[in-house]
Design a protein around this motif. Structure first.
Motif, PDB file in Angstrom:
ATOM      1  N   ARG A  47      -6.509  -7.166  -0.719  1.00 24.24           N
ATOM      2  CA  ARG A  47      -6.107  -7.327  -1.920  1.00 24.24           C
ATOM      3  C   ARG A  47      -6.995  -6.546  -2.952  1.00 24.24           C
ATOM      4  NH1 ARG A  47      -3.003 -11.780  -2.412  1.00 24.24           N
ATOM      5  NH2 ARG A  47      -3.033 -13.199  -0.576  1.00 24.24           N
ATOM      6  N   ALA A  48      -8.292  -6.122  -2.364  1.00 23.90           N
ATOM      7  CA  ALA A  48      -9.169  -5.341  -3.349  1.00 23.90           C
ATOM      8  C   ALA A  48      -8.728  -3.993  -3.434  1.00 23.90           C
ATOM      9  CB  ALA A  48     -10.489  -5.659  -2.789  1.00 23.90           C
ATOM     10  N   ARG A  49      -8.204  -3.468  -2.094  1.00 25.81           N
ATOM     11  CA  ARG A  49      -7.861  -1.949  -1.987  1.00 25.81           C
ATOM     12  C   ARG A  49      -6.519  -1.928  -2.912  1.00 25.81           C
ATOM     13  NH1 ARG A  49      -8.400  -1.764   4.414  1.00 25.81           N
ATOM     14  NH2 ARG A  49     -10.633  -1.701   4.635  1.00 25.81           N
ATOM     15  N   LEU A  50      -5.570  -2.718  -2.806  1.00 30.18           N
ATOM     16  CA  LEU A  50      -4.324  -2.797  -3.797  1.00 30.18           C
ATOM     17  C   LEU A  50      -4.550  -2.757  -5.065  1.00 30.18           C
ATOM     18  CD1 LEU A  50      -2.032  -5.012  -1.515  1.00 30.18           C
ATOM     19  CD2 LEU A  50      -2.182  -2.467  -1.413  1.00 30.18           C
ATOM     20  N   ASN A  51      -5.544  -3.844  -5.426  1.00 27.97           N
ATOM     21  CA  ASN A  51      -6.026  -3.925  -6.891  1.00 27.97           C
ATOM     22  C   ASN A  51      -6.436  -2.868  -7.568  1.00 27.97           C
ATOM     23  OD1 ASN A  51      -4.946  -6.315  -7.262  1.00 27.97           O
ATOM     24  ND2 ASN A  51      -6.688  -7.473  -6.366  1.00 27.97           N
ATOM     25  N   TRP A  59     -17.410  -0.164 -17.264  1.00 27.10           N
ATOM     26  CA  TRP A  59     -17.385  -0.500 -15.946  1.00 27.10           C
ATOM     27  C   TRP A  59     -16.225  -1.617 -15.574  1.00 27.10           C
ATOM     28  CZ3 TRP A  59     -19.863   1.210 -11.753  1.00 27.10           C
ATOM     29  CH2 TRP A  59     -21.050   1.699 -12.047  1.00 27.10           C
ATOM     30  N   HIS A  60     -15.581  -1.413 -14.463  1.00 27.02           N
ATOM     31  CA  HIS A  60     -14.323  -1.860 -14.302  1.00 27.02           C
ATOM     32  C   HIS A  60     -14.764  -2.777 -12.649  1.00 27.02           C
ATOM     33  CE1 HIS A  60     -11.701   0.036 -16.868  1.00 27.02           C
ATOM     34  NE2 HIS A  60     -12.615   0.859 -16.629  1.00 27.02           N
ATOM     35  N   ILE A  61     -14.686  -4.118 -12.763  1.00 24.10           N
ATOM     36  CA  ILE A  61     -15.058  -4.874 -11.437  1.00 24.10           C
ATOM     37  C   ILE A  61     -14.060  -5.438 -10.741  1.00 24.10           C
ATOM     38  CG2 ILE A  61     -16.459  -6.960 -10.851  1.00 24.10           C
ATOM     39  CD1 ILE A  61     -18.096  -6.650 -13.310  1.00 24.10           C
ATOM     40  N   ILE A  62     -14.134  -5.107  -9.323  1.00 26.91           N
ATOM     41  CA  ILE A  62     -12.879  -5.694  -8.566  1.00 26.91           C
ATOM     42  C   ILE A  62     -13.487  -6.536  -7.489  1.00 26.91           C
ATOM     43  CG2 ILE A  62     -11.478  -4.624  -6.689  1.00 26.91           C
ATOM     44  CD1 ILE A  62     -11.719  -2.024  -8.134  1.00 26.91           C
ATOM     45  N   ARG A  63     -13.196  -7.562  -7.377  1.00 31.38           N
ATOM     46  CA  ARG A  63     -13.750  -8.605  -6.290  1.00 31.38           C
ATOM     47  C   ARG A  63     -12.951  -8.224  -4.975  1.00 31.38           C
ATOM     48  NH1 ARG A  63     -16.395 -12.619  -8.228  1.00 31.38           N
ATOM     49  NH2 ARG A  63     -16.270 -13.441 -10.355  1.00 31.38           N
ATOM     50  N   LEU A 123       0.946  -1.334   0.035  1.00 33.95           N
ATOM     51  CA  LEU A 123      -0.043  -0.102   0.198  1.00 33.95           C
ATOM     52  C   LEU A 123       0.788   1.329   0.092  1.00 33.95           C
ATOM     53  CD1 LEU A 123      -2.852   1.309   0.300  1.00 33.95           C
ATOM     54  CD2 LEU A 123      -2.649   1.207   2.715  1.00 33.95           C
ATOM     55  N   ARG A 124       1.985   1.181   0.597  1.00 34.02           N
ATOM     56  CA  ARG A 124       2.691   2.441   0.849  1.00 34.02           C
ATOM     57  C   ARG A 124       3.422   2.709  -0.530  1.00 34.02           C
ATOM     58  NH1 ARG A 124       5.772   6.057   3.700  1.00 34.02           N
ATOM     59  NH2 ARG A 124       7.844   6.386   2.735  1.00 34.02           N
ATOM     60  N   LYS A 125       3.767   1.721  -1.265  1.00 33.86           N
ATOM     61  CA  LYS A 125       4.306   1.732  -2.437  1.00 33.86           C
ATOM     62  C   LYS A 125       3.237   2.591  -3.538  1.00 33.86           C
ATOM     63  CE  LYS A 125       7.258  -2.216  -2.533  1.00 33.86           C
ATOM     64  NZ  LYS A 125       7.579  -3.703  -3.241  1.00 33.86           N
ATOM     65  N   LEU A 126       2.134   2.132  -3.527  1.00 30.46           N
ATOM     66  CA  LEU A 126       1.055   2.565  -4.304  1.00 30.46           C
ATOM     67  C   LEU A 126       0.773   3.936  -3.907  1.00 30.46           C
ATOM     68  CD1 LEU A 126      -1.344  -0.440  -4.429  1.00 30.46           C
ATOM     69  CD2 LEU A 126       0.116   0.410  -6.269  1.00 30.46           C
ATOM     70  N   GLN A 127       0.731   4.515  -2.509  1.00 33.94           N
ATOM     71  CA  GLN A 127       0.373   5.633  -2.133  1.00 33.94           C
ATOM     72  C   GLN A 127       1.468   6.653  -2.637  1.00 33.94           C
ATOM     73  OE1 GLN A 127      -0.189   4.711   1.924  1.00 33.94           O
ATOM     74  NE2 GLN A 127      -2.341   4.887   1.822  1.00 33.94           N
ATOM     75  N   ALA A 135      -4.145   0.244  -7.944  1.00 31.50           N
ATOM     76  CA  ALA A 135      -3.000  -0.166  -8.973  1.00 31.50           C
ATOM     77  C   ALA A 135      -3.572   0.105 -10.416  1.00 31.50           C
ATOM     78  CB  ALA A 135      -2.481  -1.583  -8.955  1.00 31.50           C
ATOM     79  N   HIS A 136      -4.984  -0.515 -10.316  1.00 28.74           N
ATOM     80  CA  HIS A 136      -5.699  -0.410 -11.636  1.00 28.74           C
ATOM     81  C   HIS A 136      -6.003   1.214 -11.930  1.00 28.74           C
ATOM     82  CE1 HIS A 136      -8.842  -0.839 -14.767  1.00 28.74           C
ATOM     83  NE2 HIS A 136      -9.634   0.075 -14.135  1.00 28.74           N
TER      84      HIS A 136
END
Length: 257
Positions: free
Chosen positions: A207-211, A197-201, A10-14, A214-215
């Motif tokens: 994992r959902a937050r990171l995905n 639409w983009h669907i995130i499980r 998460l830090r990397k993405l932030q 990243a998207h």
């Protein structure tokens, strides 16, 4: 996903979100990110992870309450358009105009013809938005039936999260399949080439937050801008005085911790 691994990623993405923020400001981009999904799908937590390290002046979150009597008399999209971004802004809608395709339709807050009209006109309105230069990203968080039930029960037992449960939430829990049919009608009518639409499980929240983040970093083109290194100047001693003296005798908050 283990917390330590999650927080590291998460830090990397932030950090990348901070670079994106500078790019959006510098280029005057206008971005709308809308989050939809069932109750307890993880929208709020994902938005918090996305925005907790960036400026609220750039990443602006909009979570509108139920419409007022005056807003009910306006054009349906009107109250949402009032919050659209200016140059250099990313507006995040925590639920959006798609309320008409979800809760309003399932709970009977709009007439059948109003629902059909919305589904018919929505792609045209979104084409107008995109053609106007706004980057529009539509995200649906897909949570499973068993995981939603687990999260609802956890809210019931947690005094810090009980406020998240309302009679509307419990009624939506009861009407799982009605919401499934409404979701599918919405996707069929509004999953357009210009605004897909983009669907995130989201059964695994971390994992959902990171995905999700990243998207977003992939679909919003940006480059890292270079800046001169910030250096703190030397404090001037001119006009030095005892700036703590005036505070003596003032009321301070007790230091309980």
């Amino acid at each position: 996903m283990k917390r330590k691994d999650y927080e590291k990623e998460l830090r990397k993405l932030q950090v990348q979100l901070c670079h994106l923020q500078e790019w959006v400001k510098a280029k005057g981009l206008r971005v709308i990110i809308l989050f939809e999904g069932r109750d307890a799908a993880g929208k709020g937590g994902t938005i918090k992870a996305m925005t907790e390290k960036v400026s609220p002046r750039v990443f602006r979150v909009v979570a509108l309450p139920a419409p007022s009597d005056r807003e009910k008399g306006q054009m349906f999209m009107q109250r949402y358009m009032a919050h659209f971004p200016a140059g250099g802004e990313i507006v995040i809608f925590d639920r959006s105009w798609y309320n008409r395709a979800g809760v309003e339709y399932v709970m009977g807050f709009c007439r059948a013809e109003e629902h059909e009209r919305f589904l018919s006109l929505c792609p045209q309105i979104e084409k107008y938005i995109v053609d106007g230069g706004i980057i529009l990203i539509k995200l649906w968080l897909e949570v499973g039936m068993e995981e939603q039930e687990r999260r609802f029960k956890a809210r019931i037992d947690d005094p810090l999260r009980q406020w998240k449960l309302s009679p509307m939430d419990t009624e939506s829990y009861r009407r799982w399949y009605d919401y499934s049919r409404a979701r599918d009608l919405m996707f069929k009518a509004t999953n357009s080439n210009h605004a897909p639409w983009h669907i995130i499980r989201s059964d695994d929240k971390r994992r959902a937050r990171l995905n999700c983040i990243a998207h977003l970093l992939e679909v919003i083109p940006f480059k890292r801008l270079s800046h001169d290194q910030v250096r703190l100047p030397k404090r001037s001693s001119k006009g030095r005085y005892d700036d703590q003296a005036p505070l003596r005798g003032m009321t301070f908050v007790p230091e309980r911790y």
